[in-house]
Design an enzyme around this catalytic site. Structure first.
Site, PDB file in Angstrom:
ATOM      1  N   ARG A   1      25.790  59.166 -22.401  1.00  0.00           N
ATOM      2  CA  ARG A   1      25.375  58.276 -23.495  1.00  0.00           C
ATOM      3  C   ARG A   1      25.703  56.816 -23.233  1.00  0.00           C
ATOM      4  NH1 ARG A   1      23.248  62.283 -23.781  1.00  0.00           N
ATOM      5  NH2 ARG A   1      23.104  63.764 -25.501  1.00  0.00           N
TER       6      ARG A   1
ATOM      7  N   SER B   1      21.926  61.180 -34.473  1.00  0.00           N
ATOM      8  CA  SER B   1      23.376  61.398 -34.381  1.00  0.00           C
ATOM      9  C   SER B   1      24.099  60.059 -34.467  1.00  0.00           C
ATOM     10  CB  SER B   1      23.729  62.106 -33.073  1.00  0.00           C
ATOM     11  OG  SER B   1      23.176  63.402 -33.047  1.00  0.00           O
TER      12      SER B   1
ATOM     13  N   GLU C   1      27.599  56.241 -31.900  1.00  0.00           N
ATOM     14  CA  GLU C   1      26.521  56.290 -30.931  1.00  0.00           C
ATOM     15  C   GLU C   1      25.480  55.227 -31.227  1.00  0.00           C
ATOM     16  OE1 GLU C   1      23.223  59.608 -29.756  1.00  0.00           O
ATOM     17  OE2 GLU C   1      25.332  60.209 -29.571  1.00  0.00           O
TER      18      GLU C   1
END
Length: 318
Positions: free
Chosen positions: A192, A241, A311
């Site tokens: 990520r 998310s 995130e």
């Protein structure tokens, strides 16, 4: 057109100024004081001094040069799916790459499979479909991830243990006013994340894909879309998310264990469908989301001793 903006000059305090746009040669669209709530999936965010949509890569380069010559801060966005803009908005310019959405197949002499190059504004599902039509696959896991390739690169989007950048061979950037191409072996990336220089703009990604029966890819796409429909269809605006999964753990499970499913602050709520989704129940502000995110982090830290990390990108002024 004149517009009030903020100059972010190196070595000095930012200063407010009126900008004359009459000397900007630009074929795309540009507007002043554009609410960013219109351009983010969370449907929150204050105005940008300038909101510009370049017509193509050449248009983007001219705009970047014009902004940089004046020391004007700039932020680049894609589909706005992984973005939280504070209620005060963004000073300077916000550049949307939505019109840089070309996808093309490249020759790959001597290599099995095929090469596909996608510009930053291309939708994730459109790239998967483009490859599928040509008998290439291996990136079906991004089919159900809302957003564009630029955003997918920025967060190394993935699912089921796979990441997009593991399939990439070359990244094209705008760096210091020029278009440059880097083999992925020269790029630092991981779960990520990708490490780029300040001011870099993701322009395109080249992928090396394997030969795959289109029907097999179709099965992957349908499975991914159905899974996301059943688990991620939260029924309200969200950014997907909200928190990264800590190593070896699931953020949603930690949030559940902290008793936070359904907790609401203002118009922002921890989804009752998927507790790693923070949703806009209606009338939410960015401040509501920030307060709710802070509460989630505090409770998870107290209950599980784990520090959650956002995130989503959080930008702008209070």
């Amino acid at each position: 057109m004149w517009v009030r903006s903020i100059f972010s000059l190196p070595g000095s305090d930012a200063k407010e100024a009126l900008l004359d746009l009459s000397d900007l040669t630009f074929r795309g669209n540009i507007v002043a004081q554009e609410p960013l709530s219109r351009h983010t999936s969370l449907k929150v965010g204050g105005p940008a001094d300038l909101f510009a949509v370049p017509a193509d890569a050449d248009d983007l380069l001219k705009l970047v040069s014009w902004l940089d010559e004046r020391g004007i801060h700039r932020v680049v966005i894609g589909g706005g799916y992984n973005l939280l803009v504070r209620d005060g908005g963004l000073r300077g310019a916000v550049i949307s790459l939505e019109r840089l959405n070309r996808i093309e197949s490249l020759d790959s002499p001597g290599a099995a499979g095929g090469m596909v190059r996608a510009e930053a504004g291309a939708e994730n599902l459109a790239v998967v479909r483009f490859a599928q039509e040509r008998g290439f696959g291996g990136i079906g896991f991004i089919a159900g991830i809302p957003g564009t390739i630029g955003g997918a690169v920025r967060m190394n989007a993935g699912a089921y243990g796979e990441g997009l950048l593991e399939r990439a061979v070359e990244l094209t950037l705008v760096r210091t006013g020029e278009v440059v191409r880097y083999p992925m072996g020269e790029i630092d990336f991981g779960y990520r994340r990708i490490r780029l220089l300040p001011g870099d703009i993701i322009l395109a990604l080249t992928l090396h894909l394997e030969e795959r029966d289109p029907e097999a890819t179709e099965a992957e796409i349908r499975k991914d879309l159905e899974l996301r429909r059943t688990k991620h269809a939260v029924g309200h605006p969200s950014a997907g998310s909200f928190f990264k999964n800590p190593p070896g753990q699931a953020a949603w499970r930690l949030i559940d264990q902290a008793g936070l499913r359904g907790v609401q602050i203002g118009g922002a709520q921890v989804s009752e469908v998927h507790s790693n989704f923070l949703i806009n129940r209606g009338g939410a502000t960015a401040r509501d989301f920030l307060k709710l995110a802070a509460l989630v982090k505090e409770r998870v830290r107290a209950v599980a001793g784990v520090e959650l990390e956002e995130e989503v990108r959080i930008l702008g002024e209070e």
